[in-house]
Design an enzyme around this catalytic site. Structure first.
Site, mmCIF file in Angstrom:
data_model
loop_
_atom_site.group_PDB
_atom_site.id
_atom_site.type_symbol
_atom_site.label_atom_id
_atom_site.label_comp_id
_atom_site.label_asym_id
_atom_site.label_seq_id
_atom_site.Cartn_x
_atom_site.Cartn_y
_atom_site.Cartn_z
ATOM 1 N N GLU A 1 3.063 -2.598 3.410
ATOM 2 C CA GLU A 1 2.388 -1.344 3.083
ATOM 3 C C GLU A 1 1.031 -1.272 3.775
ATOM 4 O OE1 GLU A 1 2.219 -1.363 -1.224
ATOM 5 O OE2 GLU A 1 4.211 -2.281 -1.323
ATOM 6 N N GLU B 1 0.117 7.607 -4.225
ATOM 7 C CA GLU B 1 0.423 6.916 -5.476
ATOM 8 C C GLU B 1 -0.855 6.808 -6.294
ATOM 9 O OE1 GLU B 1 1.671 2.409 -6.976
ATOM 10 O OE2 GLU B 1 1.928 2.972 -4.875
#
Length: 410
Positions: free
Chosen positions: A214, A325
C-alpha cells in the site's frame, strides 16, 4: 565463622545487585530506550523539519530493511531492471492547479536541507511516538481490514471501524498499478482515527493469508503526533497479524533514494476552491528479479519490497484498489466527523472534491494499461461516496470522499 558470614553477605549483595539490574533492564524506561535504539540508526547528518520532525540521513546499508535475517547479506539493487511501458502522458505537470505558477510538490523537510548521496532519509522515532502507541510492540503496525467489495455484511459495518470509498479491479493477474492522487489535509475527530488515500496491491484471500502493498498519503495523529498530511507505505503478508509495518519502521522495504522520506509531511496541500496539488505513485513488479518497486512522481524511484516477503505477491496480484479509508471509532455512539479526501462529496467536482486520475494497471507484458471492468465500492454512500469517469485529459479517474457525520450520516 566471620569469614563465612562475610562471604554470605557478599553473595547476597551481589544477588541483590543482579536482581536490581535485571529489574532495571525490564523497566518501561529501559524497554523504551531499547526500542528507540532499534528504530533510530546512526545518522551521517540530521535535518530538523519546520514541522518538528527530525530527518536522519542514514547510510544506505544501515537502514532498517537489513534487520531482516534474509537481508543480512543482501546486495542492494540500485535500480529496477525494467520500467513499465505505456506510462500515461503527464508531461503537462504533476501539479494540477488553478494558476500557472504553482510550486511543485515537495516534502516539508526539504526547506531545511537534503540528504547526501549514499544515504536514505529516515524520520526519527521519538519517545512520544512510542508512548502514543497501544503498545511498543504494536508501534508502526495497524489492526486493519482491507475493503472487500465482494463481501459486505451491513451488520458488521462498524465492527472493524474502517470505512472506504474505492475503485477496484479483479479477475486477472496484475503486476502493478499507478495513480495520480489529489492531496488534502482532512480533519480528524479523534486521535485514534485516521484518514488516508492510497492504492492497494492485493494477493490471496481476505482471510489470514492476505498479502498487501500500500502507498499514498495519510493523516494519523496516533502515529505521527500531529495532523499533517504525510507520504506513507505499508505492507503485510498475513493480513496485518505479525508481518509488515508503516514506512520503514520494520525490516522489509529497501530504500535507495536520498530525496524522499517515508512518513514525512507533504507540502503544499490542496485548498477548497483554490490551488490543487497531487502526487503520482507507481508500484510495479520487476519481471527479472521479482521485487516490487515504488516510484514517487516522475523522478523518484524510492526502492523495493523483496519478493521473498510475500507468498501470493511473489507471483502477482489478484486485485487492485484505489481510494480513501477512514477509521470510524463512533465517538459518543455517533458516526465520526473525520473527513475522507477533501471532506466533500464527489459530485462537487474539481477543486472541491478529492480525486484519483490517470489510473492504470501493469499487465503480464509489463505494460501500463487502463483498468478493465473498474468497479466502485463504499460501505455508506451517505457518509463517503465515490463516482468514476473517463476523459482524454485524466484517463480513467474518480472523485471520492465525504464529511462523515452529517444530517444524512448518523
Amino acid at each position: 565463622m566471620d569469614t563465612a558470614r562475610g562471604v554470605t553477605c557478599l553473595l547476597v549483595a551481589v544477588i541483590c545487585l543482579s536482581c536490581a539490574a535485571a529489574a532495571a533492564a525490564r523497566s518501561p524506561a529501559a524497554r523504551l530506550h531499547r526500542h528507540l535504539k532499534r528504530f533510530n540508526k546512526p545518522a551521517v547528518k540530521s535535518i530538523e523539519s519546520p514541522d518538528g520532525d527530525i530527518i536522519d540521513c542514514v547510510h544506505m546499508s544501515h537502514q532498517p530493511a537489513f534487520d531482516h535475517p534474509y537481508l543480512k547479506n543482501h546486495t542492494i539493487q540500485m535500480r529496477p531492471n525494467y520500467h513499465p511501458e505505456g506510462l500515461y502522458d503527464e508531461s503537462k505537470t504533476n501539479v494540477a492547479s488553478l494558476g500557472n505558477a504553482e510550486r511543485p510538490m515537495v516534502q516539508l523537510w526539504h526547506q531545511n536541507g537534503r540528504c547526501p548521496e549514499g544515504t536514505v532519509p529516515i524520520r526519527r522515532t521519538k519517545k512520544d511516538d512510542l508512548l502514543r502507541a497501544s503498545s511498543m510492540r504494536r508501534y508502526g503496525r495497524k489492526r486493519h481490514t482491507t475493503a472487500n467489495p465482494m463481501s459486505v455484511n451491513p451488520t458488521m459495518l462498524n465492527e472493524g471501524g474502517h470505512q472506504h470509498a474505492i475503485a477496484y479491479v479483479q479477475g486477472d493477474k496484475y503486476y502493478g498499478a499507478k495513480a495520480t492522487i489529489n492531496v488534502w489535509e482532512p480533519k480528524i475527530e479523534q486521535p485514534n482515527e485516521f484518514s488516508l488515500s492510497q492504492l492497494w496491491i492485493l494477493g490471496g484471500s481476505f482471510g489470514e493469508d492476505l498479502n498487501s502493498i500500500e502507498a499514498g498519503w495519510q493523516v494519523s495523529p496516533d502515529l505521527y503526533g500531529d495532523n499533517n498530511t504525510r507520504l506513507f507505505t505499508y505492507w503485510t503478508s498475513d493480513a496485518y497479524q505479525a508481518t509488515g509495518c508503516y514506512n520503514i519502521l520494520c525490516s522489509g522495504f529497501v530504500q535507495i533514494n536520498s530525496e524522499i522520506a517515508m512518513g514525512a509531511s507533504i507540502f503544499p496541500t490542496s485548498s477548497y476552491s483554490g490551488s490543487q496539488y497531487d502526487i503520482s505513485i507507481l508500484i510495479w513488479k520487476d519481471p527479472k528479479e521479482g521485487n516490487w518497486w515504488m516510484q514517487f512522481g516522475k523522478d523518484y524511484v524510492l526502492g523495493y519490497w523483496p519478493s521473498f516477503l510475500f507468498s501470493y505477491l511473489a507471483d502477482s496480484a489478484s486485485m487492485i484498489e484505489w481510494g480513501g479509508e477512514v477509521v470510524n471509532s463512533q465517538p459518543d455512539g455517533m458516526h465520526t466527523s473525520t473527513q475522507m479526501g477533501s471532506g466533500h462529496f464527489p459530485e462537487e467536482g474539481f477543486s472541491k472534491a478529492s480525486y484519483f486520475k490517470n489510473i492504470q494497471v501493469v499487465d503480464s507484458t509489463n505494460n501500463l494499461k487502463a483498468p478493465k471492468g473498474l468497479g466502485t465500492f463504499t460501505e455508506q454512500s451517505n457518509c463517503y461516496d465515490v463516482q468514476n469517469g473517463n476523459n482524454g485529459d485524466w484517463g480513467t479517474y474518480f472523485y471520492y470522499g465525504g464529511p462523515g457525520r452529517s444530517s444524512n450520516c448518523q
